[in-house]
Scaffold this motif. Structure first.
Motif, PDB file in Angstrom:
ATOM      1  N   CYS A  44      10.884   3.807 -12.293  1.00  0.00           N
ATOM      2  CA  CYS A  44      12.201   3.838 -11.646  1.00  0.00           C
ATOM      3  C   CYS A  44      13.140   2.737 -12.131  1.00  0.00           C
ATOM      4  CB  CYS A  44      12.021   3.721 -10.124  1.00  0.00           C
ATOM      5  SG  CYS A  44      10.995   5.027  -9.427  1.00  0.00           S
ATOM      6  N   LEU A  45      12.919   2.221 -13.324  1.00  0.00           N
ATOM      7  CA  LEU A  45      13.744   1.121 -13.823  1.00  0.00           C
ATOM      8  C   LEU A  45      15.227   1.478 -13.848  1.00  0.00           C
ATOM      9  CD1 LEU A  45      11.525  -0.331 -16.697  1.00  0.00           C
ATOM     10  CD2 LEU A  45      11.953  -1.292 -14.421  1.00  0.00           C
ATOM     11  N   GLN A  46      15.552   2.734 -14.116  1.00  0.00           N
ATOM     12  CA  GLN A  46      16.955   3.144 -14.160  1.00  0.00           C
ATOM     13  C   GLN A  46      17.606   3.087 -12.776  1.00  0.00           C
ATOM     14  OE1 GLN A  46      14.360   5.222 -14.335  1.00  0.00           O
ATOM     15  NE2 GLN A  46      14.758   6.909 -12.913  1.00  0.00           N
ATOM     16  N   ASP A  47      16.808   3.006 -11.727  1.00  0.00           N
ATOM     17  CA  ASP A  47      17.333   2.957 -10.368  1.00  0.00           C
ATOM     18  C   ASP A  47      17.384   1.539  -9.793  1.00  0.00           C
ATOM     19  OD1 ASP A  47      17.797   5.787  -9.646  1.00  0.00           O
ATOM     20  OD2 ASP A  47      15.662   5.968 -10.084  1.00  0.00           O
ATOM     21  N   ARG A  48      16.965   0.562 -10.576  1.00  0.00           N
ATOM     22  CA  ARG A  48      16.999  -0.826 -10.081  1.00  0.00           C
ATOM     23  C   ARG A  48      18.423  -1.231  -9.760  1.00  0.00           C
ATOM     24  NH1 ARG A  48      13.821  -4.859 -13.757  1.00  0.00           N
ATOM     25  NH2 ARG A  48      14.698  -6.227 -12.180  1.00  0.00           N
ATOM     26  N   LYS A  49      18.535  -2.094  -8.774  1.00  0.00           N
ATOM     27  CA  LYS A  49      19.853  -2.551  -8.362  1.00  0.00           C
ATOM     28  C   LYS A  49      19.733  -3.942  -7.746  1.00  0.00           C
ATOM     29  CE  LYS A  49      23.489  -1.485  -5.022  1.00  0.00           C
ATOM     30  NZ  LYS A  49      24.721  -1.550  -5.730  1.00  0.00           N
ATOM     31  N   ASP A  50      20.729  -4.758  -8.007  1.00  0.00           N
ATOM     32  CA  ASP A  50      20.828  -6.046  -7.339  1.00  0.00           C
ATOM     33  C   ASP A  50      21.639  -5.789  -6.076  1.00  0.00           C
ATOM     34  OD1 ASP A  50      21.204  -8.605  -6.440  1.00  0.00           O
ATOM     35  OD2 ASP A  50      22.297  -9.299  -8.209  1.00  0.00           O
ATOM     36  N   PHE A  51      21.026  -5.982  -4.932  1.00  0.00           N
ATOM     37  CA  PHE A  51      21.678  -5.668  -3.668  1.00  0.00           C
ATOM     38  C   PHE A  51      22.607  -6.780  -3.201  1.00  0.00           C
ATOM     39  CE2 PHE A  51      18.259  -2.673  -3.870  1.00  0.00           C
ATOM     40  CZ  PHE A  51      18.904  -1.502  -3.501  1.00  0.00           C
ATOM     41  N   ARG A  74      11.651  -0.140  -1.188  1.00  0.00           N
ATOM     42  CA  ARG A  74      10.360  -0.684  -0.742  1.00  0.00           C
ATOM     43  C   ARG A  74      10.115  -2.041  -1.399  1.00  0.00           C
ATOM     44  NH1 ARG A  74       5.426  -1.644  -2.493  1.00  0.00           N
ATOM     45  NH2 ARG A  74       5.944  -0.859  -4.553  1.00  0.00           N
ATOM     46  N   VAL A  75      10.349  -2.108  -2.708  1.00  0.00           N
ATOM     47  CA  VAL A  75      10.150  -3.356  -3.448  1.00  0.00           C
ATOM     48  C   VAL A  75      11.135  -4.423  -2.956  1.00  0.00           C
ATOM     49  CG1 VAL A  75      10.337  -4.417  -5.741  1.00  0.00           C
ATOM     50  CG2 VAL A  75       9.153  -2.233  -5.473  1.00  0.00           C
ATOM     51  N   GLU A  76      12.376  -4.039  -2.725  1.00  0.00           N
ATOM     52  CA  GLU A  76      13.398  -4.982  -2.250  1.00  0.00           C
ATOM     53  C   GLU A  76      13.039  -5.538  -0.872  1.00  0.00           C
ATOM     54  OE1 GLU A  76      16.960  -7.203  -2.286  1.00  0.00           O
ATOM     55  OE2 GLU A  76      15.948  -6.140  -3.914  1.00  0.00           O
ATOM     56  N   ILE A  77      12.617  -4.675   0.044  1.00  0.00           N
ATOM     57  CA  ILE A  77      12.262  -5.116   1.391  1.00  0.00           C
ATOM     58  C   ILE A  77      11.007  -5.984   1.344  1.00  0.00           C
ATOM     59  CG2 ILE A  77      11.544  -4.378   3.704  1.00  0.00           C
ATOM     60  CD1 ILE A  77      14.533  -3.883   3.008  1.00  0.00           C
ATOM     61  N   MET A  78      10.069  -5.607   0.521  1.00  0.00           N
ATOM     62  CA  MET A  78       8.854  -6.415   0.371  1.00  0.00           C
ATOM     63  C   MET A  78       9.204  -7.805  -0.142  1.00  0.00           C
ATOM     64  SD  MET A  78       5.462  -4.992  -1.386  1.00  0.00           S
ATOM     65  CE  MET A  78       4.355  -6.110  -2.172  1.00  0.00           C
ATOM     66  N   GLN A  82       0.814  -1.217   0.000  1.00  0.00           N
ATOM     67  CA  GLN A  82       0.000   0.000   0.000  1.00  0.00           C
ATOM     68  C   GLN A  82       0.850   1.271   0.000  1.00  0.00           C
ATOM     69  OE1 GLN A  82      -2.401  -0.498   3.512  1.00  0.00           O
ATOM     70  NE2 GLN A  82      -3.854  -1.861   2.492  1.00  0.00           N
ATOM     71  N   MET A  83       2.082   1.166   0.427  1.00  0.00           N
ATOM     72  CA  MET A  83       2.957   2.338   0.522  1.00  0.00           C
ATOM     73  C   MET A  83       3.463   2.812  -0.845  1.00  0.00           C
ATOM     74  SD  MET A  83       5.040   1.346   3.995  1.00  0.00           S
ATOM     75  CE  MET A  83       6.256   2.647   3.898  1.00  0.00           C
ATOM     76  N   ARG A  84       3.229   2.046  -1.870  1.00  0.00           N
ATOM     77  CA  ARG A  84       3.704   2.428  -3.207  1.00  0.00           C
ATOM     78  C   ARG A  84       3.172   3.799  -3.579  1.00  0.00           C
ATOM     79  NH1 ARG A  84       2.334  -0.746  -8.731  1.00  0.00           N
ATOM     80  NH2 ARG A  84       1.305   1.119  -9.440  1.00  0.00           N
ATOM     81  N   ARG A  85       4.085   4.697  -3.926  1.00  0.00           N
ATOM     82  CA  ARG A  85       3.696   6.048  -4.316  1.00  0.00           C
ATOM     83  C   ARG A  85       3.885   6.285  -5.804  1.00  0.00           C
ATOM     84  NH1 ARG A  85       6.647  10.079  -0.396  1.00  0.00           N
ATOM     85  NH2 ARG A  85       6.003  11.440  -2.072  1.00  0.00           N
ATOM     86  N   ILE A  86       4.843   5.582  -6.382  1.00  0.00           N
ATOM     87  CA  ILE A  86       5.091   5.715  -7.812  1.00  0.00           C
ATOM     88  C   ILE A  86       5.271   4.319  -8.393  1.00  0.00           C
ATOM     89  CG2 ILE A  86       6.078   8.041  -7.745  1.00  0.00           C
ATOM     90  CD1 ILE A  86       8.830   6.853  -7.658  1.00  0.00           C
ATOM     91  N   SER A  87       5.066   4.213  -9.660  1.00  0.00           N
ATOM     92  CA  SER A  87       5.200   2.923 -10.318  1.00  0.00           C
ATOM     93  C   SER A  87       6.672   2.509 -10.361  1.00  0.00           C
ATOM     94  CB  SER A  87       4.666   3.001 -11.741  1.00  0.00           C
ATOM     95  OG  SER A  87       4.968   1.805 -12.433  1.00  0.00           O
ATOM     96  N   PRO A  88       6.942   1.247  -9.984  1.00  0.00           N
ATOM     97  CA  PRO A  88       8.323   0.772 -10.083  1.00  0.00           C
ATOM     98  C   PRO A  88       8.858   0.861 -11.513  1.00  0.00           C
ATOM     99  CG  PRO A  88       7.004  -0.769  -8.793  1.00  0.00           C
ATOM    100  CD  PRO A  88       6.054   0.248  -9.385  1.00  0.00           C
ATOM    101  N   TYR A 124      18.358   9.829  -1.476  1.00  0.00           N
ATOM    102  CA  TYR A 124      17.070   9.497  -0.861  1.00  0.00           C
ATOM    103  C   TYR A 124      15.904   9.924  -1.761  1.00  0.00           C
ATOM    104  CZ  TYR A 124      19.991   8.713   3.193  1.00  0.00           C
ATOM    105  OH  TYR A 124      20.977   8.252   4.033  1.00  0.00           O
ATOM    106  N   SER A 125      16.100   9.744  -3.059  1.00  0.00           N
ATOM    107  CA  SER A 125      15.073  10.130  -4.033  1.00  0.00           C
ATOM    108  C   SER A 125      13.843   9.230  -3.904  1.00  0.00           C
ATOM    109  CB  SER A 125      15.634  10.023  -5.455  1.00  0.00           C
ATOM    110  OG  SER A 125      15.828   8.663  -5.799  1.00  0.00           O
ATOM    111  N   ASP A 126      12.759   9.689  -4.485  1.00  0.00           N
ATOM    112  CA  ASP A 126      11.533   8.888  -4.481  1.00  0.00           C
ATOM    113  C   ASP A 126      11.758   7.537  -5.157  1.00  0.00           C
ATOM    114  OD1 ASP A 126      10.147  10.863  -3.136  1.00  0.00           O
ATOM    115  OD2 ASP A 126       9.150  11.646  -4.926  1.00  0.00           O
ATOM    116  N   CYS A 127      12.492   7.529  -6.262  1.00  0.00           N
ATOM    117  CA  CYS A 127      12.759   6.268  -6.952  1.00  0.00           C
ATOM    118  C   CYS A 127      13.653   5.358  -6.115  1.00  0.00           C
ATOM    119  CB  CYS A 127      13.383   6.515  -8.325  1.00  0.00           C
ATOM    120  SG  CYS A 127      12.152   6.833  -9.617  1.00  0.00           S
ATOM    121  N   ALA A 128      14.604   5.918  -5.402  1.00  0.00           N
ATOM    122  CA  ALA A 128      15.461   5.099  -4.536  1.00  0.00           C
ATOM    123  C   ALA A 128      14.616   4.449  -3.448  1.00  0.00           C
ATOM    124  CB  ALA A 128      16.570   5.943  -3.922  1.00  0.00           C
TER     125      ALA A 128
END
Length: 181
Positions: free
Chosen positions: A52-59, A168-172, A43-49, A159-163
């Motif tokens: 933010c594809l350019q900000d994706r990262k394998d942690f 959020r997606v990673e923790i989920m 529910q916390m999603r504010r913008i579409s992932p 600490y951008s919105d996309c970051a």
């Protein structure tokens, strides 16, 4: 990424199973808070992932820490506790307050805290003095490093919105995988 999912699946089974395979019994509330936390993260999603594809990262969760065998009970509980504690810390920062709806964020914090309280009792039951170093070695240390990478990523991205959305997606994903431990 497959390793992270495997580890998290194992953590989830330990955490959310009816009594699980743990030597202690986690309350039904622990399971309910886990499910609610996942719902809140959704529910916390504010913008579409996709935005933010350019900000994706394998942690880069370290696969070699759990490959080739299962975690011992105390290790699995320690890893799950560390994941929940680090997630709680991440969403309890001043910067996270600016990124998310405060009502949803406070509910998530409360749910993570409750899971930690439940897990603390369990951790005390399964960890003896000889296990006191678990938090500083092996899989638990790997989780700490994983979250350090997340913190560094957030700093690098200002600490951008996309970051925050990427995190959020990673923790989920991490928490949902841990439900199968």
């Amino acid at each position: 990424m497959a390793f992270v999912l495997s580890l998290l699946m194992a953590l989830v089974l330990v955490s959310y199973g009816p009594g699980g395979s743990l030597g202690c019994h986690l309350s039904q509330n622990h399971v309910l808070f886990g499910k609610k936390n996942l719902r809140l993260l959704g529910q916390m999603r504010r913008i579409s992932p996709r935005f933010c594809l350019q900000d994706r990262k394998d942690f880069d969760f370290p696969q070699e820490m759990v490959e080739g065998g299962q975690l011992q009970e105390a290790q699995a509980i320690s890893v799950l506790h560390e994941m929940l504690q680090q997630s709680f810390n991440l969403f309890h920062t001043e910067r996270s307050s600016a990124a998310w709806d405060t009502t949803l964020l406070e509910q998530l914090r409360t749910g993570l805290h409750q899971q930690l309280v439940d897990l603390d009792a369990c951790l005390g039951q399964v960890m003896g003095e000889e296990d006191s170093a678990l938090g500083r070695t092996g899989p638990t240390l790997a989780v700490k490093r994983y979250f350090q990478g997340i913190h560094v990523y957030l700093q690098e991205k200002g600490y951008s919105d996309c970051a925050w959305e990427t995190i959020r997606v990673e923790i989920m994903r991490s928490l949902s995988s841990s439900t199968s431990l």
